[in-house]
Design an enzyme around this catalytic site. Sequence first.
Site, mmCIF file in Angstrom:
data_model
loop_
_atom_site.group_PDB
_atom_site.id
_atom_site.type_symbol
_atom_site.label_atom_id
_atom_site.label_comp_id
_atom_site.label_asym_id
_atom_site.label_seq_id
_atom_site.Cartn_x
_atom_site.Cartn_y
_atom_site.Cartn_z
ATOM 1 N N ASP A 154 9.599 56.762 40.456
ATOM 2 C CA ASP A 154 8.592 57.563 39.784
ATOM 3 C C ASP A 154 8.530 58.952 40.408
ATOM 4 O O ASP A 154 8.900 59.148 41.567
ATOM 5 C CB ASP A 154 7.216 56.898 39.894
ATOM 6 C CG ASP A 154 7.120 55.616 39.082
ATOM 7 O OD1 ASP A 154 7.909 55.456 38.133
ATOM 8 O OD2 ASP A 154 6.263 54.773 39.420
ATOM 9 N N ARG A 155 8.027 59.905 39.643
ATOM 10 C CA ARG A 155 7.962 61.298 40.108
ATOM 11 C C ARG A 155 7.280 61.413 41.479
ATOM 12 O O ARG A 155 7.752 62.130 42.363
ATOM 13 C CB ARG A 155 7.208 62.159 39.084
ATOM 14 C CG ARG A 155 7.064 63.617 39.487
ATOM 15 C CD ARG A 155 6.095 64.334 38.547
ATOM 16 N NE ARG A 155 6.615 64.399 37.198
ATOM 17 C CZ ARG A 155 7.362 65.399 36.724
ATOM 18 N NH1 ARG A 155 7.675 66.416 37.508
ATOM 19 N NH2 ARG A 155 7.788 65.383 35.479
#
Length: 342
Positions: A154-155
């Site tokens: 995830d970012r």
Amino acid sequence: MVSISRIKDLGKEFPPRAVIKEVVGEDSNGQRIDNFLMKRLKGVPKSHIYQLLRSGQVRLNSKRVDAAHSLKPGDIVRIPPVRIGQDNPLSRKRIAKSALVSFEVLYEDETLMVINKPAGLAVHGGSGVSFGVIEQLRAQHPDWKFLELIHRLDRETSGVLLLAKSRATLVELHRQIRAGQVEKRYLTLVRGRWHNARQSVRLSLNKYVTAAGERRVAVAMGAGDEAGGMISHTVFSLKKSWQDFSLLEAELKTGRTHQIRVHLAHLGFPIAGDDKYGDFTLNKKLASSATKPGLERMFLHAFLVEVTHPVTGKSLRLEAPLAKDLQEFLNGLDGVTVAAGR
């Protein structure tokens, strides 16, 4: 509609102006369908590619599939007409040298690259506003003929990220992931006092899309076969406790979307700083000046991945130290108590 027999002559026509049915070749064996489409639909925002998959406009062997579905030789992918506006930033924007990110390389050889991904950077670029890890690395190494993500983070998640420098490496490590032969461990800080030294969590998960178009995951209702969804399995181990927080090690036995985040939120131990499934009131407190230093992102770090090297056959243990901002926040917890809101 364009016939299958003409597919090999259509490379210059993507994004297509008519429906195309492409036969998957050996070079795409084991590749995720979203990555397959991204390579063919150059300049099309990733969000639009996912929308094409969700809406069923993209079909595999005349059936709907999700973005993570792996392809096999002989599969037939239906690619619908796609129109790109002339003002699409991805069609004209390049990464300036001043915007290139310097990544910490944990391991590299002729077939494999492993970096310590910083938080705040997506693995793939979005709709042209920013460039992700893969675009950054391709820009930095224009002479490389092949570079693809082996898995995703995830970012806001930092840590170990694997990239393949050859198709054979990508296919083999995807095979290891599907067979459960890849070990992945994370460190995460959660709200609350975790009491079990080791706890195995098995829950079925369902994906859904919010009214705003954002993808989310939830624990499936019901029990056993009635629950439906995808079975997910995480093993949590307690590393350290504070009055209001617990530091856990999470070992992934399956690799479902947002698995760790959803498991912990469902159990009542949301990850500190999680802006999708977390305690939003607490997140604001953690980011404020009341805690020095504060926590301005999700506390989730991929600190270890262990695989079998696709060429040498030897075990490869890849580790990334806890990110500096997360370590500094833990150091602050030893001297300051932050009340966990509910």
